[in-house]
Design an enzyme around this catalytic site. Structure first.
Site, PDB file in Angstrom:
ATOM      1  CE  LYS A 117      -3.471  -1.661   2.988  1.00  0.00           C
ATOM      2  NZ  LYS A 117      -4.668  -2.348   2.197  1.00  0.00           N
ATOM      3  CD  GLU A 201      -5.537   5.632   4.032  1.00  0.00           C
ATOM      4  OE1 GLU A 201      -6.129   4.688   4.533  1.00  0.00           O
ATOM      5  OE2 GLU A 201      -4.422   5.201   3.444  1.00  0.00           O
ATOM      6  CD  GLU A 276     -10.348  -2.336  -2.411  1.00  0.00           C
ATOM      7  OE1 GLU A 276     -11.350  -2.804  -2.330  1.00  0.00           O
ATOM      8  OE2 GLU A 276      -9.425  -1.490  -1.895  1.00  0.00           O
ATOM      9  CD  GLU A 290      -6.887  -2.836  -1.287  1.00  0.00           C
ATOM     10  OE1 GLU A 290      -5.531  -3.034  -1.224  1.00  0.00           O
ATOM     11  OE2 GLU A 290      -7.248  -2.769  -0.611  1.00  0.00           O
ATOM     12  CG  ASN A 292      -7.688  -5.264  -3.618  1.00  0.00           C
ATOM     13  OD1 ASN A 292      -6.873  -5.124  -3.551  1.00  0.00           O
ATOM     14  ND2 ASN A 292      -8.882  -4.945  -3.620  1.00  0.00           N
TER      15      ASN A 292
HETATM   16  P1  ADP Z   1     -12.695  -7.693  -2.880  1.00  0.00           P
HETATM   17  O1  ADP Z   1     -13.972  -7.891  -2.281  1.00  0.00           O
HETATM   18  O2  ADP Z   1     -11.550  -6.847  -3.082  1.00  0.00           O
HETATM   19  O3  ADP Z   1     -12.344  -8.678  -3.623  1.00  0.00           O
HETATM   20  P2  ADP Z   1     -12.212  -9.439   0.109  1.00  0.00           P
HETATM   21  O4  ADP Z   1     -10.613  -9.651   0.313  1.00  0.00           O
HETATM   22  O5  ADP Z   1     -13.398  -9.145   0.300  1.00  0.00           O
HETATM   23  O6  ADP Z   1     -11.840  -8.653  -1.087  1.00  0.00           O
HETATM   24  O7  ADP Z   1     -11.789 -11.230  -0.458  1.00  0.00           O
HETATM   25  C1  ADP Z   1     -11.400 -11.587  -1.213  1.00  0.00           C
HETATM   26  C2  ADP Z   1     -10.470 -12.352  -0.186  1.00  0.00           C
HETATM   27  O8  ADP Z   1     -11.070 -14.122   0.052  1.00  0.00           O
HETATM   28  C3  ADP Z   1      -9.213 -13.134  -0.194  1.00  0.00           C
HETATM   29  O9  ADP Z   1      -8.343 -11.831   0.378  1.00  0.00           O
HETATM   30  C4  ADP Z   1      -9.004 -14.170   0.734  1.00  0.00           C
HETATM   31  O10 ADP Z   1      -8.541 -13.936   2.114  1.00  0.00           O
HETATM   32  C5  ADP Z   1     -10.209 -14.370  -0.076  1.00  0.00           C
HETATM   33  N1  ADP Z   1     -10.981 -15.848  -0.232  1.00  0.00           N
HETATM   34  C6  ADP Z   1      -9.774 -16.750  -0.234  1.00  0.00           C
HETATM   35  N2  ADP Z   1     -10.259 -17.781  -1.732  1.00  0.00           N
HETATM   36  C7  ADP Z   1     -11.549 -17.979  -1.105  1.00  0.00           C
HETATM   37  C8  ADP Z   1     -12.617 -18.305  -1.706  1.00  0.00           C
HETATM   38  N3  ADP Z   1     -12.354 -19.843  -2.520  1.00  0.00           N
HETATM   39  N4  ADP Z   1     -13.429 -18.140  -1.110  1.00  0.00           N
HETATM   40  C9  ADP Z   1     -14.503 -16.989  -0.757  1.00  0.00           C
HETATM   41  N5  ADP Z   1     -13.042 -16.472   0.429  1.00  0.00           N
HETATM   42  C10 ADP Z   1     -11.621 -16.428  -0.153  1.00  0.00           C
HETATM   43  P1  ADP Z   2      -7.311  -4.118   2.921  1.00  0.00           P
HETATM   44  O1  ADP Z   2      -6.147  -4.163   2.114  1.00  0.00           O
HETATM   45  O2  ADP Z   2      -8.431  -4.653   3.758  1.00  0.00           O
HETATM   46  O3  ADP Z   2      -9.162  -4.279   1.820  1.00  0.00           O
HETATM   47  P2  ADP Z   2      -8.117  -1.280   2.307  1.00  0.00           P
HETATM   48  O4  ADP Z   2      -6.917   0.007   1.990  1.00  0.00           O
HETATM   49  O5  ADP Z   2      -8.949  -1.296   1.431  1.00  0.00           O
HETATM   50  O6  ADP Z   2      -7.651  -2.416   2.724  1.00  0.00           O
HETATM   51  O7  ADP Z   2      -9.458  -0.630   3.445  1.00  0.00           O
HETATM   52  C1  ADP Z   2     -10.686  -1.656   3.744  1.00  0.00           C
HETATM   53  C2  ADP Z   2     -11.624  -0.582   4.172  1.00  0.00           C
HETATM   54  O8  ADP Z   2     -11.474  -0.215   5.551  1.00  0.00           O
HETATM   55  C3  ADP Z   2     -12.285   0.182   3.802  1.00  0.00           C
HETATM   56  O9  ADP Z   2     -13.204   0.184   2.602  1.00  0.00           O
HETATM   57  C4  ADP Z   2     -13.179   1.197   4.684  1.00  0.00           C
HETATM   58  O10 ADP Z   2     -14.331   0.951   4.879  1.00  0.00           O
HETATM   59  C5  ADP Z   2     -11.800   1.705   5.773  1.00  0.00           C
HETATM   60  N1  ADP Z   2     -11.084   2.665   5.813  1.00  0.00           N
HETATM   61  C6  ADP Z   2      -9.868   1.943   5.222  1.00  0.00           C
HETATM   62  N2  ADP Z   2      -8.926   3.383   5.138  1.00  0.00           N
HETATM   63  C7  ADP Z   2      -9.834   4.198   5.879  1.00  0.00           C
HETATM   64  C8  ADP Z   2      -9.295   5.346   6.256  1.00  0.00           C
HETATM   65  N3  ADP Z   2      -8.421   6.072   5.883  1.00  0.00           N
HETATM   66  N4  ADP Z   2     -10.766   6.304   6.856  1.00  0.00           N
HETATM   67  C9  ADP Z   2     -12.044   5.479   7.515  1.00  0.00           C
HETATM   68  N5  ADP Z   2     -11.982   3.828   6.584  1.00  0.00           N
HETATM   69  C10 ADP Z   2     -10.773   3.473   5.837  1.00  0.00           C
HETATM   70 MG    MG Z   3      -8.842  -3.412   0.330  1.00  0.00          MG
END
Ligand code: ADP
Ligand code: ADP
Ligand code: MG
Length: 639
Positions: A117, A201, A276, A290, A292
């Site tokens: 990040k 942050e 995001e 960030e 993805n």
């Molecule tokens: P996003 O919604 O941004 O894609 P999430 O972090 O909610 O991100 O979802 C991805 C996460 O789901 C991964 O970081 C992992 O920990 C988890 N994951 C990995 N494999 C599976 C799977 N087969 N089914 C459900 N969740 C999984």
């Molecule tokens: P991850 O890699 O775990 O997905 P993110 O940076 O995408 O981490 O943040 C995940 C969630 O955390 C965001 O969707 C938001 O709800 C919360 N979040 C992240 N940064 C902030 C911030 N600076 N202030 C308030 N909420 C935050």
């Molecule tokens: Mg995220």
């Protein structure tokens, strides 16, 4: 040249999802599975399947060696990593390419850059994309971090640079709490992601999470597929997602998509990716969070509104094809809302649930999409993420999509394992959600005292017993003459009661009383009883005679004669906080167990002295294993 075969290095619903597109494209699909997933749906769906190791993800789904061996053995030309597991692992992507297997995703350098990040924010800033104000410097000394924290002025958020899935984050409201929060964030980050680097942050108080889907080919075409709103979250994890984002003014929407494309171009991105952002509802400002570098869990809502199959596009891009569409052709048609169905109990801290699915009837109909990784007979083990299915409602506008989702959730017949369908229903049904008044504080505002199903379990169990009584196969004459009540009482050794069990829970005693109304109750072929109370509140009960309960294995309870700590489910010992000789107070955390991606604090049931520790950090334990012995404090029990 299009690939002839693809190996899917994932499991569950996303493996099923990828296999489906392979089938449509005429590509042979190869599944890899762990011993715990031998009978899983995705294994049955694939053309071929290879076992890659034991249940523990580290030895199977995260095992590069085993996966590459399976790829070679099966002759796969390409590999799709899904999400989670190795999907954002730059070394893994490079290793695939090194082994002559095309990684379906961006190149490893883009994964590496966006995996940090800290690095990602630097690149975003250079590309002219606004980022959340804060500190993302190299100097990680506590002194510097504390000074920087004071400059930001709390509330602020500490984040693991390598973090994901909402883990490794701490909100700090007062400068005085900073160092303690820092330590615990760093510790969690190191354990979960192998790096304790953090960034700081400003904490945005009323943020909406809005993200932009991008699609980039290796010929320089960079497109966006509009945005998604994922503001309904619990512990920084998404629960409900929708596309497009409601109530977004055109200028902000334009800034979001422009920023996403700028960042994608800056790193020569290829494949599907998600940029995001958070939108501060108070100021209207947007900030990059960030990127993805993979397919996202919530990708179906974008597919529904654009009509584009993102997995197909990822495969085509990886095979070298140019994107066969222009930005103008990517139109938004309608609205889609997704709910993540998980085997977890939202009324009890989202506690993961395990069990075997005994009832499975997915919803269908116009506008309903159900991406599932399970079916009847699937077991939900403690080894992996608790998300099992996603339900997506589509409609011409938001209200139509919302109504479609509501009826789909209500129609879903899912039983045998605890799940969150009723919680998802109540969110979707909530007037605040209906008004699109959403940000990450939504759940706290909508359910200020926490969510509960609010059901009358006593009457639901009674209904199950009544249905069971009226359907019991018995010799016809006494049934007719004596009536069900007396007959059953006789058959149950005159006890006059039975036990009713739901899922894996402890059986509950129910007095036998005949009850006429069994309209919303069904007897299943295996004798279990399905009771639905409406609004996605479904239960599958099992009726047990008293003698069956006496014979059956009881779940371990906190028995005062055995005041040790037992593992509530199989998992990995992540931390042991005490050693033999230590004094503990009832409620103190002694062991931290990691199961289903959740850190579970196992507390001392009584105050006393730790007399023995039967496990080591890093060790895998079975459910019910005795982990720690505690000798209770006599003085305290007496007083
Ligand atoms: P996003 O919604 O941004 O894609 P999430 O972090 O909610 O991100 O979802 C991805 C996460 O789901 C991964 O970081 C992992 O920990 C988890 N994951 C990995 N494999 C599976 C799977 N087969 N089914 C459900 N969740 C999984
Ligand atoms: P991850 O890699 O775990 O997905 P993110 O940076 O995408 O981490 O943040 C995940 C969630 O955390 C965001 O969707 C938001 O709800 C919360 N979040 C992240 N940064 C902030 C911030 N600076 N202030 C308030 N909420 C935050
Ligand atoms: Mg995220």
């Amino acid at each position: 040249m299009m690939f002839k075969s693809i190996i899917v290095a994932n499991r569950g619903e996303i493996a099923c999802r990828i296999i489906r597109t392979c089938k449509e494209m005429g590509i042979r699909s190869i599944a890899v599975y762990s011993e715990a997933d031998r009978n899983a749906l995705f294994v049955q769906m694939a053309d071929d399947a290879l076992c890659i190791g034991p249940a523990e993800a580290r030895l199977s789904y995260l095992n590069t060696e085993a996966i590459l061996n399976a790829a070679r053995e099966s002759g796969a030309e390409a590999l799709h990593p899904g999400y989670g597991f190795l999907s954002e692992n730059a070394e893994f992507a490079a290793a695939c390419m090194g082994a002559g297997i095309t990684f379906i995703g961006p190149d490893s350098e883009a994964i590496r850059l966006m995996g940090s990040k800290i690095e990602a924010k630097k690149i975003a800033r250079l590309a002219g994309v606004s980022v959340v104000p804060g500190y993302d410097g190299e100097d990680q000394s506590p002194g510097t971090l504390a000074t920087e924290a004071a400059k930001i002025t709390p509330p602020l958020i500490i984040k693991a640079s390598a973090g994901g899935g909402g883990r490794g984050m701490r909100r700090v409201d007062q400068q005085g709490d900073f160092l303690t929060a820092l330590q615990s964030a760093q510790k969690e980050a190191l354990a979960a992601f192998g790096s304790d680097a953090v960034l700081l942050e400003k904490y945005i108080e009323r943020p909406r999470h809005i993200e932009v889907q991008v699609l980039c080919d290796s010929h320089g075409t960079v497109l966006h597929l509009h945005e998604r709103d994922c503001s309904v979250q619990r512990n920084h994890q998404k629960v409900i997602e929708e596309a497009p984002a409601p109530d977004l003014d055109p200028a902000t929407r334009q800034r979001l998509t422009d920023s996403a494309l700028k960042l994608a171009k800056a790193i020569n991105y290829t494949s599907a990716g998600t940029v995001e952002f958070i939108l501060d509802r108070d100021s209207g400002e947007i900030y990059f969070l960030e990127m993805n570098t993979r397919l996202q869990v919530e990708h179906p809502v974008t597919e529904m509104i654009t009509g584009i199959d993102l997995v197909e596009q990822q495969i085509r891009i990886a095979s070298g094809e140019a994107l066969a569409m222009t930005q103008e052709q990517i139109e938004v048609r309608g609205w889609a809302i997704e709910a993540r169905v998980a085997a977890e109990d939202p009324a009890q801290g989202y506690m993961p649930q395990t069990g075997t699915i005994s009832v499975y009837e997915p919803p269908s109909g116009p506008g309903v999409r159900c991406d599932s990784g399970v079916t009847r007979g699937s077991s939900i083990t403690p080894w992996y993420d608790s998300m099992i299915t996603k339900v997506i409602g589509f409609g011409a506008d938001r209200e139509e999509a919302r109504r479609t989702l509501l009826s789909a959730l209500d129609d879903y017949r899912l039983g045998g394992v605890g799940h969150n369908l009723a919680f998802l229903y109540d969110i979707t049904d909530h007037p605040t959600f209906g008004d699109a008044d959403i940000d990450t504080t939504f759940l706290d505002r909508a359910f200020p005292d926490g969510w509960s199903a609010g059901e009358d379990m006593i009457s639901l169990r009674q209904k199950a017993v009544a249905a069971w009584l009226s359907h019991r196969p018995v010799s016809p004459s006494p049934w007719q003459t004596l009536g069900s009540w007396r007959l059953t009482a006789q058959q149950t050794s005159d006890a006059g009661y039975v036990y009713v069990r739901e899922n894996d829970e402890a059986p509950v005693e129910v007095q036998i009383a005949h009850h006429g109304d069994t309209s919303d109750v069904r007897i299943l072929s295996d004798g279990q009883i399905f009771v639905t109370a409406g609004r996605a509140r479904n239960h599958v009960f099992e009726i047990l005679l008293p003698e069956q309960v006496l014979l059956a294995d009881r779940k371990p309870t906190s028995n005062p004669d055995d005041p040790g700590i037992r593992a509530p489910m199989p998992g990995l010992i992540s931390e042991i906080r005490m050693e033999p000789g230590d004094q503990v107070h009832a409620g103190d955390t002694v062991v931290v167990l990691e199961a289903m991606k959740l850190m579970q604090n196992l507390a001392a049931p009584v105050s006393g002295t730790v007399t023995a520790v039967h496990c080591d950090a890093g060790e895998t334990v079975n459910g019910h294993d005795l982990l720690v012995d505690i000798t209770p404090d006599l003085t305290e029990t007496e007083s």
